[in-house]
Design an enzyme around this catalytic site. Structure first.
Site, mmCIF file in Angstrom:
data_model
loop_
_atom_site.group_PDB
_atom_site.id
_atom_site.type_symbol
_atom_site.label_atom_id
_atom_site.label_comp_id
_atom_site.label_asym_id
_atom_site.label_seq_id
_atom_site.Cartn_x
_atom_site.Cartn_y
_atom_site.Cartn_z
ATOM 1 N N ARG A 125 0.826 -1.199 0.000
ATOM 2 C CA ARG A 125 0.000 0.000 0.000
ATOM 3 C C ARG A 125 0.863 1.253 0.000
ATOM 4 N NH1 ARG A 125 -1.116 2.520 4.851
ATOM 5 N NH2 ARG A 125 -3.250 2.918 4.195
ATOM 6 N N LEU A 126 0.258 2.328 -0.453
ATOM 7 C CA LEU A 126 0.790 3.672 -0.280
ATOM 8 C C LEU A 126 -0.281 4.490 0.429
ATOM 9 C CD1 LEU A 126 2.453 4.518 -3.736
ATOM 10 C CD2 LEU A 126 3.613 3.937 -1.604
ATOM 11 N N ASP A 127 0.123 5.305 1.377
ATOM 12 C CA ASP A 127 -0.842 6.142 2.086
ATOM 13 C C ASP A 127 -1.524 7.118 1.129
ATOM 14 O OD1 ASP A 127 -0.221 5.030 4.617
ATOM 15 O OD2 ASP A 127 1.562 6.295 4.722
ATOM 16 N N GLY A 128 -2.678 7.612 1.544
ATOM 17 C CA GLY A 128 -3.415 8.540 0.702
ATOM 18 C C GLY A 128 -2.622 9.771 0.328
ATOM 19 N N THR A 134 0.602 9.888 -0.121
ATOM 20 C CA THR A 134 1.847 9.496 -0.778
ATOM 21 C C THR A 134 1.555 9.115 -2.229
ATOM 22 O OG1 THR A 134 2.779 8.653 1.295
ATOM 23 C CG2 THR A 134 3.788 7.877 -0.738
#
Length: 260
Positions: A108-111, A113
């Site tokens: 995942r990538l944070d919102g 990022t």
């Protein structure tokens, strides 16, 4: 995806994208998996993907018709999930789920990022790539407050102590002024006079790890962008766009994701 004869049930379930292999073992042990209508709890059970019917909680599962891996240049503001009950924007709207059913994000990538996010419909490949024992490298560019000195960079490289334990050693370097200006322009970042761009490579996948590492050495992150996973680089892929990986790129990822 072609069959190669009988395989262990938990491996088959992982390839179908049900869950990680360990989680699939738990499903089997809990009596939630059936083969040809009969529930099984033995982890040594083997199935023939071409002949046996396997179901989880009564829903039949199968291997994807075509195993694919694709790269997305994720924009800021999109959640790394295929569905959000609150109706927020997700990465599912940016990839061709109609053309390739069963796609899911690898990690995942944070919102807040942006950058390289992999997707696949191959459950085993995806789950192995994020397995903690694999230590797959991930490289980020971070626009930080302040000017990190050699001591801060050295601390990052040796590992820093976070609230959930020490991090593994990383690679960290400060981009030169010309390289930083070029990257900031390409990413649309406004770099202030007391801000610098750090390139940080980690081999873990903890929650908001890069942000926490840089904050721990006194340089909070203002913008964060992932540029590489393993040997795969984002390159010039435009923001919000995706592309299929080449056979060579997929093979390189598969080599990283050999059985744990």
């Amino acid at each position: 995806m072609s069959s190669q004869g009988p395989v262990r049930l938990q491996k088959f379930l992982a390839r179908c994208g049900v869950a990680s292999r360990r989680a699939c073992e738990e499903l089997i042990a809990a009596g939630r998996v059936s083969v040809n209508g009969a529930f099984v709890t033995e982890l040594g059970t083997k199935v023939d993907p071409a002949a046996d019917k396997v179901a989880v909680d009564g829903l039949e599962v199968s291997l994807p018709d075509e195993a694919v891996v694709l790269a997305l240049n994720k924009p800021v503001g999109f959640l790394t999930t295929m569905d959000d009950p609150q109706g927020r924007e997700t990465v599912a709207s940016l990839v061709p789920t109609d053309r390739y059913p069963g796609l899911f994000p690898v990690g995942r990538l944070d919102g807040d990022t942006s950058g390289l996010l992999l997707f696949t419909n191959d459950g085993e490949l995806g789950n192995n790539l994020i397995h903690p024992r694999k230590h797959v490298e991930k490289t980020y560019l971070a626009l930080v407050e302040g000017i990190p000195d050699d001591a801060a960079l050295d601390q990052l490289q040796k590992g820093v102590l976070l609230e959930d334990g020490p991090t593994l050693p990383a690679r960290a370097r400060l981009l030169g002024s010309n390289a930083a200006q070029k990257q900031a322009q390409a990413l649309g970042w406004q770099q202030g006079p007391r801000q610098r761009i750090v390139e940080l490579t980690i081999t873990e996948g903890r929650n908001r790890q890069v942000r926490r590492m840089l904050a721990s050495v006194g340089h909070p992150v203002r913008q964060l962008h992932r540029v590489r996973v393993g040997s795969l680089e984002l390159g010039g892929l435009p923001c919000g766009q995706w592309r299929l990986l080449t056979e060579e790129e997929t093979a390189a990822l598969e080599a990283l994701a050999t059985d744990c």
